[in-house]
Design a protein around this motif. Structure first.
Motif, PDB file in Angstrom:
ATOM      1  N   GLY A   1      38.898  36.364  42.201  1.00  0.00           N
ATOM      2  CA  GLY A   1      39.338  37.892  42.591  1.00  0.00           C
ATOM      3  C   GLY A   1      40.709  38.222  42.283  1.00  0.00           C
ATOM      4  O   GLY A   1      41.316  38.880  42.493  1.00  0.00           O
TER       5      GLY A   1
ATOM      6  N   LYS B   1      41.583  37.244  36.711  1.00  0.00           N
ATOM      7  CA  LYS B   1      41.348  36.425  35.613  1.00  0.00           C
ATOM      8  C   LYS B   1      40.450  37.203  34.475  1.00  0.00           C
ATOM      9  O   LYS B   1      40.710  37.283  33.217  1.00  0.00           O
ATOM     10  CB  LYS B   1      41.046  34.895  35.635  1.00  0.00           C
ATOM     11  CG  LYS B   1      41.687  34.378  36.792  1.00  0.00           C
ATOM     12  CD  LYS B   1      41.450  32.900  36.949  1.00  0.00           C
ATOM     13  CE  LYS B   1      39.910  32.773  37.412  1.00  0.00           C
ATOM     14  NZ  LYS B   1      39.950  33.297  38.949  1.00  0.00           N
ATOM     15  N   THR B   2      39.155  37.633  34.867  1.00  0.00           N
ATOM     16  CA  THR B   2      38.252  37.857  34.104  1.00  0.00           C
ATOM     17  C   THR B   2      38.812  39.304  33.448  1.00  0.00           C
ATOM     18  O   THR B   2      38.526  39.669  32.327  1.00  0.00           O
ATOM     19  CB  THR B   2      36.832  38.191  34.741  1.00  0.00           C
ATOM     20  OG1 THR B   2      36.411  36.695  34.840  1.00  0.00           O
ATOM     21  CG2 THR B   2      35.891  38.872  33.979  1.00  0.00           C
ATOM     22  N   THR B   3      39.321  40.149  34.367  1.00  0.00           N
ATOM     23  CA  THR B   3      39.775  41.434  33.900  1.00  0.00           C
ATOM     24  C   THR B   3      40.843  41.342  33.081  1.00  0.00           C
ATOM     25  O   THR B   3      40.892  42.097  31.887  1.00  0.00           O
ATOM     26  CB  THR B   3      40.334  42.129  35.188  1.00  0.00           C
ATOM     27  OG1 THR B   3      39.353  42.196  36.241  1.00  0.00           O
ATOM     28  CG2 THR B   3      40.690  43.843  34.880  1.00  0.00           C
TER      29      THR B   3
HETATM   30  P1  ADP Z   1      38.547  36.857  38.755  1.00  0.00           P
HETATM   31  O1  ADP Z   1      38.170  36.842  37.382  1.00  0.00           O
HETATM   32  O2  ADP Z   1      39.878  36.181  38.733  1.00  0.00           O
HETATM   33  O3  ADP Z   1      37.537  36.256  39.631  1.00  0.00           O
HETATM   34  P2  ADP Z   1      38.270  39.566  38.281  1.00  0.00           P
HETATM   35  O4  ADP Z   1      39.113  40.005  37.252  1.00  0.00           O
HETATM   36  O5  ADP Z   1      36.571  39.663  38.154  1.00  0.00           O
HETATM   37  O6  ADP Z   1      38.763  38.415  38.961  1.00  0.00           O
HETATM   38  O7  ADP Z   1      38.268  40.795  39.418  1.00  0.00           O
HETATM   39  C1  ADP Z   1      39.753  41.074  39.775  1.00  0.00           C
HETATM   40  C2  ADP Z   1      39.703  42.132  41.039  1.00  0.00           C
HETATM   41  O8  ADP Z   1      39.239  43.501  40.230  1.00  0.00           O
HETATM   42  C3  ADP Z   1      38.607  42.147  42.136  1.00  0.00           C
HETATM   43  O9  ADP Z   1      38.996  42.756  43.241  1.00  0.00           O
HETATM   44  C4  ADP Z   1      37.259  42.920  41.743  1.00  0.00           C
HETATM   45  O10 ADP Z   1      36.647  43.227  42.605  1.00  0.00           O
HETATM   46  C5  ADP Z   1      38.086  43.928  40.846  1.00  0.00           C
HETATM   47  N1  ADP Z   1      37.139  44.393  39.851  1.00  0.00           N
HETATM   48  C6  ADP Z   1      36.661  43.909  38.868  1.00  0.00           C
HETATM   49  N2  ADP Z   1      36.078  44.702  37.838  1.00  0.00           N
HETATM   50  C7  ADP Z   1      36.052  45.976  38.689  1.00  0.00           C
HETATM   51  C8  ADP Z   1      35.376  47.102  38.234  1.00  0.00           C
HETATM   52  N3  ADP Z   1      34.854  47.277  37.126  1.00  0.00           N
HETATM   53  N4  ADP Z   1      35.540  47.984  38.989  1.00  0.00           N
HETATM   54  C9  ADP Z   1      36.258  47.967  40.156  1.00  0.00           C
HETATM   55  N5  ADP Z   1      36.887  46.806  40.527  1.00  0.00           N
HETATM   56  C10 ADP Z   1      36.719  46.002  39.554  1.00  0.00           C
END
Ligand code: ADP
Length: 243
Positions: A37, A40-42
């Motif tokens: 959360g 990182k992925t985003t």
């Molecule tokens: P990590 O890769 O570090 O686990 P993410 O990048 O997956 O983190 O997520 C970071 C935050 O963005 C989280 O709170 C997640 O719920 C939110 N998030 C990710 N993708 C979306 C989306 N498409 N719409 C809304 N919120 C998102």
């Protein structure tokens, strides 16, 4: 060679990337660690426009693209210099391993079928699956599927490969074969940005480790600095969970 500046990204009013910058030299491997959360992925998806960041910029091979103002041509040019490897492999299930590797070469990069087939054969050998070109994804193990995913990303000689938790969906006994291919990619001189929870890989293979939490880079350094002498309390408490 790659310069990412001050990336911001919100989903509605939830700001998940709060000004992240990163630069990468030729052939350098950077690992991004951090709690689930933390964005990182985003962040990774913003780099090749699978998500569009709200602001910031990315420069690859002297071509600067400003987030929020990118043209279709900017995005295409950027994607041509990057390959991405996904947690769930993202293979076409109705295509063979070889066709999966060939597809972006032909569709996006304009290779002839013959050129693409030759390159696919070469890569199947590199990833240790020279006889699996005609197999469909359903006939391959998770580790084999991910090796095909890496070959596909590598096929077009990208400047940088982005890995989004490439081993997270694998049974533990299959992780090693994928990490081995990733090490070979590094040895071939391809730069990589790797989001992972594989601490040993981060320690042994990366040139630099970034620890991210709550949408910011908390700390970065060499693997030795981050794993042996972390400075920030959040880095320490995260790493403690893995020892
Ligand atoms: P990590 O890769 O570090 O686990 P993410 O990048 O997956 O983190 O997520 C970071 C935050 O963005 C989280 O709170 C997640 O719920 C939110 N998030 C990710 N993708 C979306 C989306 N498409 N719409 C809304 N919120 C998102």
């Amino acid at each position: 060679m790659i310069e990412v500046k001050n990336v911001h990204k919100s989903f509605n009013d939830n700001e998940v990337i709060k000004g992240v910058s990163l630069s990468l030299k030729e052939g350098e491997v950077v690992t991004i660690l951090g709690p689930s959360g933390s964005g990182k992925t985003t962040f990774l998806r913003c780099l090749n426009f699978l998500e569009e960041a709200d602001s910031g910029s990315i420069t690859v091979n002297d071509h600067e693209v400003i987030f929020g103002q990118a043209s279709a041509n900017d995005v295409l040019q950027l994607r041509r210099s990057m390959g991405m490897v996904f947690q769930n492999y993202a293979l076409f299930l109705n295509k063979t391993a070889k066709q999966n590797i060939m597809e972006p070469m032909v569709i996006v990069h304009g290779y002839s079928t013959q050129q693409a087939a030759a390159r696919a054969e070469e890569l199947l050998a590199v990833i240790g699956l020279p006889d699996h070109g005609d197999y469909y994804p359903s006939q391959l193990s998770g580790g084999q599927k991910q090796r095909i995913g890496i070959a596909r990303a590598l096929a077009v000689h990208p400047t940088v490969l982005l890995f989004d938790e490439p081993t997270a969906a694998l049974d533990p006994e299959l992780v090693g074969e994928v990490l081995k291919v990733m090490k070979a990619v590094k040895d071939a001189g391809v730069a990589m940005i790797v989001v992972t929870h594989e601490m040993q890989f981060a320690y042994e293979v990366s040139n630099r480790v970034i620890f991210m939490a709550d949408g910011v880079i908390v700390e970065e350094g060499t693997p030795q600095q981050i794993f042996e002498t972390p400075q920030e309390a959040r880095t320490k408490s995260f790493l403690n969970r893995f020892t």
